[in-house]
Design an enzyme around this catalytic site. Structure first.
Site, PDB file in Angstrom:
ATOM      1  N   HIS A 119      25.606 -54.225 -33.333  1.00 51.15           N
ATOM      2  CA  HIS A 119      26.959 -53.672 -33.331  1.00 51.15           C
ATOM      3  C   HIS A 119      27.063 -52.396 -34.164  1.00 51.15           C
ATOM      4  CE1 HIS A 119      27.706 -56.267 -37.033  1.00 51.15           C
ATOM      5  NE2 HIS A 119      28.203 -55.119 -37.410  1.00 51.15           N
ATOM      6  N   ASP A 150      22.545 -59.889 -31.991  1.00 45.96           N
ATOM      7  CA  ASP A 150      23.149 -58.824 -32.797  1.00 45.96           C
ATOM      8  C   ASP A 150      22.118 -58.130 -33.680  1.00 45.96           C
ATOM      9  OD1 ASP A 150      24.994 -57.061 -33.744  1.00 45.96           O
ATOM     10  OD2 ASP A 150      26.292 -58.537 -34.701  1.00 45.96           O
ATOM     11  N   SER A 233      26.913 -54.076 -42.848  1.00 44.89           N
ATOM     12  CA  SER A 233      26.195 -54.567 -41.668  1.00 44.89           C
ATOM     13  C   SER A 233      24.836 -53.916 -41.535  1.00 44.89           C
ATOM     14  CB  SER A 233      26.990 -54.273 -40.395  1.00 44.89           C
ATOM     15  OG  SER A 233      27.859 -55.316 -40.084  1.00 44.89           O
TER      16      SER A 233
END
Length: 381
Positions: A119, A150, A233
Site C-alpha cells: 500500500h 501487503d 508503514s
C-alpha cells in the site's frame, strides 16, 4: 475498532537531516477485527527465513538460598542496549516517497533491494528514497508488489556505498513481552524510533480496499505497543538482538474520537513471511509459492431476512479449483467453514488465512434451500 495504514502524505517543508515535514492528514482505512481473530493463534502461512531469533536480553538471575531472585537491571545498561540496536538497524531503514504518499522501507540486501508495504507503493513504478545517513535522494524502481500479503520489493537504480542490509529474525520464535523498537518515518519525520513490547502474536487482520487499501487478510501478525503512526508503514519492528521481527503496517483508530489513533495497538507483518515473499520476488520477479490457501471462488456477502450479513454467495468458481473439485457451484451460499459460521467475505477470508494449501476443511453451503456439507482440499492462491 478501525485501523489505519501507517503511511502519510509527503508535504513541503524545510530540508534537514531528518527531513522533517509538516504532517499531512492520515487516510483512514476501516478494517474488520472480529473477536475470533483476536484470540486465535494461527500457523504462519509460508516458509521461514534461515536466520534464527532469540528474545531480548532480560534480567539475569542468581541463586539466593534455595530460590532464584531476579537481579535489578541497570537503567544505563538498558539504555545502552537501545542505543546499540538503533545504531545497528537505523541505517537499514529508509524513507520512500511516491508522488502523493510517503512511507518507509528496509534495505534487504547489498544489491539495493528494499522491502516495504504494497500500500506504500500503490500503483506507482518509480520512487524517491532517502537513507538515514544521507540527504541525497536516490531513485528506485518497483520490482513486484504482492497485495495479497501487503508486501512489495523495490530496487535502487544506483546502489550507494556503505548501504547496510538489515538482519531478519525467525518470527515464529517471537514471544509476548519482548521489547521492540519501531523505526521509520512517521508523519515524514525520517529516522524516528518508538519503543514498546510485543503485545500479542498470531493476530489475523483484514484490511478493506477503502482509501487505497489492498484488501489483504494477513495471518500471524505481531501486535505491538510501540507507537505506529502514518509514515511508519514498511519500516522495521526490531528486537534487542537488532533483528527485524516484522514490518509495521497497521494501527488501530477509534471512530469515537474522529479516527484518532489508539495508543499502543499496532500490527506488523511477521518477518518470516517478509523473507519468504522477498526471496521469491528477488529470484523470480514474482511470488511463485505463496504458501497461502485458496478456496477457489469469487464471492459476495449476502443479507438474510433481517437485512444482516448472512453468508457468502458464490459468484464464480475457478476451473480446477478447490471449490469446483468439491462440487460447489455458482449460486451456492457458503454458511460455514471448518465449523465456524460465515457471514461475510471478510469472515471467510479470516477463517481461510491460517490454513495451508492441501489442508482438508469442511464447508457448508445452501443450495435451493437445502444445506449441504462437503470436505474441501484447499488449493493455493
Amino acid at each position: 475498532m478501525d485501523l489505519f495504514r501507517a503511511r502519510s502524505r509527503p508535504l513541503t517543508g524545510s530540508r534537514t537531516r531528518t527531513r522533517a515535514t509538516r504532517s499531512g492528514r492520515a487516510r483512514v482505512l476501516r478494517l474488520a477485527l472480529p473477536l475470533t481473530a483476536a484470540v486465535c493463534s494461527v500457523a504462519l502461512a509460508g516458509g521461514c527465513s534461515d536466520s534464527d531469533s532469540s528474545g531480548p536480553s532480560g534480567p539475569s538471575t542468581k541463586p539466593s538460598g534455595t530460590t532464584e531472585q531476579a537481579a535489578p537491571v541497570s537503567g544505563n545498561a538498558l539504555q545502552a542496549d537501545y542505543q546499540k540496536v538503533i545504531k545497528d538497524v537505523l541505517p537499514s531503514v529508509v524513507q520512500i516517497q511516491a508522488s502523493s504518499e510517503l512511507g518507509s522501507g528496509i534495505v534487504y540486501d547489498d544489491k539495493g533491494h528494499i522491502v516495504t508495504n504494497a500500500h506504500v507503493v500503490g500503483d506507482e513504478k518509480t520512487f524517491k528514497v532517502t537513507t538515514s545517513n544521507s540527504e541525497t535522494e536516490l531513485t528506485a524502481t518497483l520490482v513486484y508488489a504482492y497485495p495479497d500479503q501487503d508486501l512489495a520489493v523495490i530496487k535502487l537504480d544506483k546502489v550507494p556505498e556503505r548501504l547496510k542490509a538489515a538482519r531478519f529474525a525467525d518470527s515464529s520464535k517471537v514471544e509476548v513481552g519482548q521489547i521492540t523498537l519501531a523505526m521509520g518515518s512517521p508523519l515524514g519525520l525520517s529516522s524516528s524510533v518508538t519503543q514498546g513490547i510485543v503485545s500479542a502474536t498470531g493476530r489475523t487482520v483484514s484490511e478493506n480496499r477503502e482509501g487505497g487499501g489492498t484488501g489483504a487478510t494477513i495471518a500471524n501478525m505481531v501486535q505491538t505497543s510501540a507507537a505506529i503512526n502514518p509514515g511508519n508503514s514498511g519500516g522495521a519492528l526490531v528486537d534487542l538482538d537488532a533483528k527485524v521481527i516484522g514490518i509495521p503496517t497497521l494501527a488501530a483508530t477509534d471512530p469515537n474520537i474522529g479516527g484518532g489513533a489508539v495508543p499502543g495497538i499496532g500490527f506488523a507483518i511477521p518477518s518470516s513471511m517478509v523473507t519468504t515473499v522477498a526471496d521469491q520476488v528477488i529470484k523470480e520477479g514474482k511470488v511463485t509459492d505463496s504458501g497461502r490457501a485458496a478456496l477457489g471462488i469469487t464471492g459476495r456477502t449476502v443479507l438474510g431476512s433481517s437485512y444482516e450479513p448472512d453468508g457468502v454467495a458464490v459468484v464464480d468458481v475457478a476451473d480446477g479449483g478447490a471449490a469446483q473439485k468439491a462440487g460447489i457451484r455458482s449460486g451456492d451460499i457458503i454458511t460455514k467453514f471448518g465449523g465456524t459460521r460465515i457471514t461475510t467475505m471478510t469472515s471467510l477470508a479470516e477463517e481461510l488465512a491460517p490454513h495451508k494449501p492441501g489442508d482438508k476443511v469442511s464447508v457448508s453451503y445452501v443450495r435451493n434451500g437445502a444445506e449441504k456439507t462437503v470436505e474441501v482440499t484447499l488449493g493455493e492462491i
